[in-house]
Design an enzyme around this catalytic site. Sequence first.
Site, PDB file in Angstrom:
ATOM      1  N   ASP A  85       9.879   6.914 -13.237  1.00 29.70           N
ATOM      2  CA  ASP A  85      10.404   6.382 -11.977  1.00 29.70           C
ATOM      3  C   ASP A  85      10.612   7.550 -11.014  1.00 29.70           C
ATOM      4  O   ASP A  85      10.889   8.675 -11.440  1.00 29.70           O
ATOM      5  CB  ASP A  85      11.740   5.652 -12.233  1.00 29.70           C
ATOM      6  CG  ASP A  85      12.079   4.641 -11.149  1.00 29.70           C
ATOM      7  OD1 ASP A  85      12.021   3.433 -11.426  1.00 29.70           O
ATOM      8  OD2 ASP A  85      12.387   5.062 -10.004  1.00 29.70           O
ATOM      9  N   ASP A 137       6.467  10.257  -9.268  1.00 28.35           N
ATOM     10  CA  ASP A 137       5.991   9.402  -8.175  1.00 28.35           C
ATOM     11  C   ASP A 137       4.589   8.953  -8.579  1.00 28.35           C
ATOM     12  O   ASP A 137       3.655   9.753  -8.604  1.00 28.35           O
ATOM     13  CB  ASP A 137       5.960  10.210  -6.874  1.00 28.35           C
ATOM     14  CG  ASP A 137       5.358   9.409  -5.722  1.00 28.35           C
ATOM     15  OD1 ASP A 137       4.799   8.318  -5.963  1.00 28.35           O
ATOM     16  OD2 ASP A 137       5.433   9.896  -4.579  1.00 28.35           O
ATOM     17  N   ASN A 178       4.520  -1.272 -13.232  1.00 28.61           N
ATOM     18  CA  ASN A 178       5.505  -2.145 -12.589  1.00 28.61           C
ATOM     19  C   ASN A 178       5.991  -1.623 -11.237  1.00 28.61           C
ATOM     20  O   ASN A 178       6.382  -2.418 -10.376  1.00 28.61           O
ATOM     21  CB  ASN A 178       6.700  -2.324 -13.548  1.00 28.61           C
ATOM     22  CG  ASN A 178       7.911  -2.892 -12.846  1.00 28.61           C
ATOM     23  OD1 ASN A 178       7.988  -4.092 -12.599  1.00 28.61           O
ATOM     24  ND2 ASN A 178       8.864  -2.030 -12.487  1.00 28.61           N
ATOM     25  N   TYR A 211       1.416  -6.130   1.529  1.00 30.36           N
ATOM     26  CA  TYR A 211       1.825  -6.383   0.138  1.00 30.36           C
ATOM     27  C   TYR A 211       0.867  -7.369  -0.544  1.00 30.36           C
ATOM     28  O   TYR A 211       0.434  -7.139  -1.683  1.00 30.36           O
ATOM     29  CB  TYR A 211       3.249  -6.929   0.158  1.00 30.36           C
ATOM     30  CG  TYR A 211       3.881  -7.151  -1.202  1.00 30.36           C
ATOM     31  CD1 TYR A 211       4.360  -6.080  -1.951  1.00 30.36           C
ATOM     32  CD2 TYR A 211       4.031  -8.433  -1.720  1.00 30.36           C
ATOM     33  CE1 TYR A 211       4.967  -6.287  -3.190  1.00 30.36           C
ATOM     34  CE2 TYR A 211       4.629  -8.649  -2.947  1.00 30.36           C
ATOM     35  CZ  TYR A 211       5.096  -7.573  -3.679  1.00 30.36           C
ATOM     36  OH  TYR A 211       5.703  -7.788  -4.899  1.00 30.36           O
ATOM     37  N   LYS A 261      -1.449  -6.603  -3.880  1.00 29.72           N
ATOM     38  CA  LYS A 261      -1.337  -7.335  -5.145  1.00 29.72           C
ATOM     39  C   LYS A 261      -2.644  -8.089  -5.467  1.00 29.72           C
ATOM     40  O   LYS A 261      -2.995  -8.241  -6.646  1.00 29.72           O
ATOM     41  CB  LYS A 261      -0.140  -8.289  -5.101  1.00 29.72           C
ATOM     42  CG  LYS A 261       1.208  -7.550  -4.994  1.00 29.72           C
ATOM     43  CD  LYS A 261       1.466  -6.627  -6.173  1.00 29.72           C
ATOM     44  CE  LYS A 261       2.878  -6.065  -6.196  1.00 29.72           C
ATOM     45  NZ  LYS A 261       3.164  -5.197  -7.343  1.00 29.72           N
TER      46      LYS A 261
END
Length: 246
Positions: free
Chosen positions: A35, A59, A86, A150, A154
């Site tokens: 993370d 990152d 994720n 976004y 995706k």
Amino acid sequence: MTEKRIALVTGAARGIGKAIAAQLASEACFVVAADSDAGAGAALLSEFGRDSLSFEKTDVSDEAQVEALFSRIDQNFGKIDVLVNNAGIIRDNLIWNMPTEDFDHVLNLNLRGVWLICRAAAERMKRQNNGRIVNIASRAWLGNRGQTNYSASKAGVIGLTRALALELGRYNVSVNAVAPGLIDTPMTRQLAPEVLEKLIEAQPTRTMGTPDDVAHAVAFLASPETRFITGQTVYVDGGKSIGAGW
Ligand SMILES: NC(=O)c1ccc[n+]([C@@H]2O[C@H](COP(=O)([O-])OP(=O)(O)OC[C@H]3O[C@@H](n4cnc5c(N)ncnc54)[C@H](O)[C@@H]3O)[C@@H](O)[C@H]2O)c1
């Protein structure tokens, strides 16, 4: 430790990623939590314990950091059994109000970052002749107002997942996507309360999902038993993707 499966989970500091880390840890995986939020590492380690989790400040949109992460995984474990991509962000706006940087930032992390990590993992899983990759997409790939960046990112993740499933199928590596709908996390809580209320009303279930709802689907696809499921997108969205109507 070596008998445990090694699972890399990105964006594991909070929200859905943290729930996935917990679920995989409960299913005999050692979790490598990557993370960009360095501050979350100490809390995660004390919560999970060093026998279940290690924290890697990374990152995932930075190629050099991704390479360094995989070098450390090679050194520490010599294998990677499960990858869960994720980490993701939103920068919502109607297109005429969206700065180019917000398009670039979202695509750079949500799509290019996933591709960078998949490339590093694919090379290793192919060599091992074993692996499970689960990419967190979103129901929003079908289209959401205010999410041209976004939704595109995706949709890209789902295309990447399908193509990579074809490339890795012969090496006993499955690649699937999970497409969550409205899930109660810090990301969702960034939305204006009146917007969130409308979104909940539009749910067939009239509720948001929880990070655990997503984590169970991910753990299923990450399990050794699902080797013959690949290239698929599993919706965890309370039925929202079914379509319009009552
Ligand atoms: N919450 C929802 O309703 C929902 C719905 C569909 C899909 N998703 C997807 O699920 C995933 C997780 O969402 P969430 O709601 O838990 O988000 P969140 O914002 O609560 O958590 C995201 C995590 O990713 C980390 N992160 C951000 N940028 C990073 C980077 N460059 N490198 C590494 N880590 C980084 C953050 O520090 C944080 O820990 C995302 O891919 C998101 O698009 C969420």
